[in-house]
Design a protein around this motif. Sequence first.
Motif, PDB file in Angstrom:
ATOM      1  N   PHE A   1      -5.948  -0.485  -4.825  1.00 27.51           N
ATOM      2  CA  PHE A   1      -5.255  -1.263  -5.864  1.00 27.51           C
ATOM      3  C   PHE A   1      -6.253  -1.955  -6.785  1.00 27.51           C
TER       4      PHE A   1
ATOM      5  N   SER B   1       0.016  -4.086 -12.802  1.00 26.45           N
ATOM      6  CA  SER B   1       0.484  -3.394 -11.606  1.00 26.45           C
ATOM      7  C   SER B   1       0.858  -4.365 -10.496  1.00 26.45           C
TER       8      SER B   1
ATOM      9  N   THR C   1       1.892  -4.299  -6.030  1.00 22.27           N
ATOM     10  CA  THR C   1       1.917  -3.491  -4.818  1.00 22.27           C
ATOM     11  C   THR C   1       2.233  -4.341  -3.608  1.00 22.27           C
TER      12      THR C   1
ATOM     13  N   TRP D   1       0.839  -4.539   0.199  1.00 18.83           N
ATOM     14  CA  TRP D   1      -0.397  -4.123   0.857  1.00 18.83           C
ATOM     15  C   TRP D   1      -0.393  -4.628   2.287  1.00 18.83           C
TER      16      TRP D   1
ATOM     17  N   GLU E   1      -0.834   0.913   1.071  1.00 21.62           N
ATOM     18  CA  GLU E   1      -0.233   0.331  -0.125  1.00 21.62           C
ATOM     19  C   GLU E   1       1.086   1.011  -0.449  1.00 21.62           C
TER      20      GLU E   1
ATOM     21  N   ARG F   1       3.414   0.964  -3.870  1.00 25.94           N
ATOM     22  CA  ARG F   1       3.451   0.456  -5.233  1.00 25.94           C
ATOM     23  C   ARG F   1       4.860   0.010  -5.620  1.00 25.94           C
TER      24      ARG F   1
END
Length: 675
Positions: free
Chosen positions: A233, A261, A263, A265, A272, A274
């Motif tokens: 990421f 962005s 995500t 995690w 990850e 998204r």
Amino acid sequence: MTISLSRLALALAVAAPAWAQKAGSFADGGDSQVSAMMMFLGNDQMVYIMDKAEGNAAQINGHPAWGAVWDIATHEVALQDIRTNVFCASGMHLPNGSFATFGGNAAITVGGAIGSVKNDGGFSASFDATYQDYDGTKAIRILDPCPAGSDFGSTDCGWFDDPALLSMKKQRWYSTAEPTGTGQIVLIGGFVQGGYVNRNWPNTDPEFEGGAADCTYEFFPNPDNADAKTMQFMIDTSGLNSYAHTFLLPSGLMFLQANLSSTLWDPATNAETRLPDMPKGVARVYPASGGVAMLPLTPENNYTPTILFCGGTDMPDYAWGNYSWPFIDTFNYPASKDCQRITPQPEDGSSGVYEQDEDMLEGRTMGQFIILPTGKLLMVNGGINGTAGYSEKTLETQSWADMPFGMSLASDPAFTPAIYDPTAEIGSRWSREGLDASKIPRLYHSSAILLPDASVLIGGSNPNVDVNLTTYYPTTYALEIFYPPYFSASVRPTFTGAPTTLSYGGAYFDLTISKDSYSGKSNDAAARATCVVVRGGWTTHAMNMGQKFLQLNNTYTVNDDGSIVLHCSQMPPNSNIFQPGPALLFVTVNDIPSNGTHVIVGSGSIETQPTSDVKALPANVLSNSASGGADSSSTSSGSGSGSGDDSDSSTSNKAVIASGVIGALVVIALIGTLF
């Protein structure tokens, strides 16, 4: 410890008028002596302040100071020696109430130039003979907060700061720190060498940027001496990934947002998932620096986190430029007023999506959210135009002499705060009714933190490479205290029975509210009373890392004498919801808070936190004859939330820091018992 009569008299003289402070106003908080780039509340008496290594007039041990501790009662400052350059570090609490800061800049000298003793290659320095600062890029600094009147330069109360004994695996500048549910801290990303944004242009090497970027993560403590690992990421968000917004979720996953962005995690596996991009192309991370906070966790929302993003900027990608400077005159570019919410892991198992929220009253960059004890959010500081950061030029304005605001890349300070009510209908969430304007610009390197009396300490602003007292936006040492609308009440709830620790599950505890600290029918007051736990976090760069608000479940017993007993549950039996460590416990009645009492959540150690079954709360007990003893005119909350503290929790963790090296692994006994 004993307290002198002179200090007691001064404390009373300073503290007493606070009850009569004008709601919505700013008051003088004294002189910080080091510009307040970073702050945290150490206990219910002291706020710790950190600055970058620079030419402050205040001196300690023969060099400029860049550390201080501010006494809440007296507004006096004691200087502290920090050996390494803490410029743009990250920081976080530890489970026992100690604090750590991570990384920073290499050693510098006058004017921000490279220090006198160069590192290999000559691009940075390990030490400077003039400012006497050491390279802080790998530093881990530990502090055990001490009570007022202590020797803040002593081993017990000062900073442990020796990278030869305790350091990170990687150099990190503008990194992120976020605890796991055990209290272990994950450290994410950062610059290796500094600049405006974390990229070259064109951006052909997003992972390393020729050695200037770091896209890894590591843990502190690191008992296995594990190497840092690459996070995809951080590579994918190259350029705009400094101080990535990071929040632990109840599942143990973390939500990260950087560039455009988002995500989920997993810090245990590095996997990850998204999520959608930020709508409308509005960047929120540094140096766009939007206001970001997790909304209050309450029984009503089943402690399901929702993250709020407001402000920042929608500058096009090219405009961000490179490490050296932006490619446009950012100070002419309006900041965004857009607000978005996301619930990263909805209870129904669906995927998190961004939802349009109500626009702010004006665009802001570097606006900062402070969660108040009533669950409303205060927005302070920032600018109407531009971004965070400073520079001698831009691609459009090539001469420092032609820069209209000195080195500042922002302009038009936002002097008037605003309050956001997350439970109001869209269209009614933002208000600045009754709020005064500050007279002090608070732009790059400003900070703010909630105090135990539920006022807000505001400091800093220094968009300059070194101390500059004559430029357009100068280095600022003046502290202010902002009094939210609930300070219109001259009487606030007081209570007895506060615990010193909170557990994850287990037996409830009782808080008894005095009849003289509220007005009206006792049954009505009890129905509008809450027990809340607030962690102000570690603040820098318009962020409060670790900031959280959690409302405990409660029932109540109304006694015939007008006193109210709140039966408050312990913390939810999941330490991922609210990580172990220090916090403030408040009671609110009719949206007027008590003072906060300092508590430790969890075991005080870095470990899998003990949990217990939640003991059922007793049923509500009413008394139709009971009433509060305060006059109704003295308990009006205005349009905001409130504060007041009744119990003394000035106890401090005592610590001895011992260190030794076993092979390549540093073993340090962190303040008290961490393991």
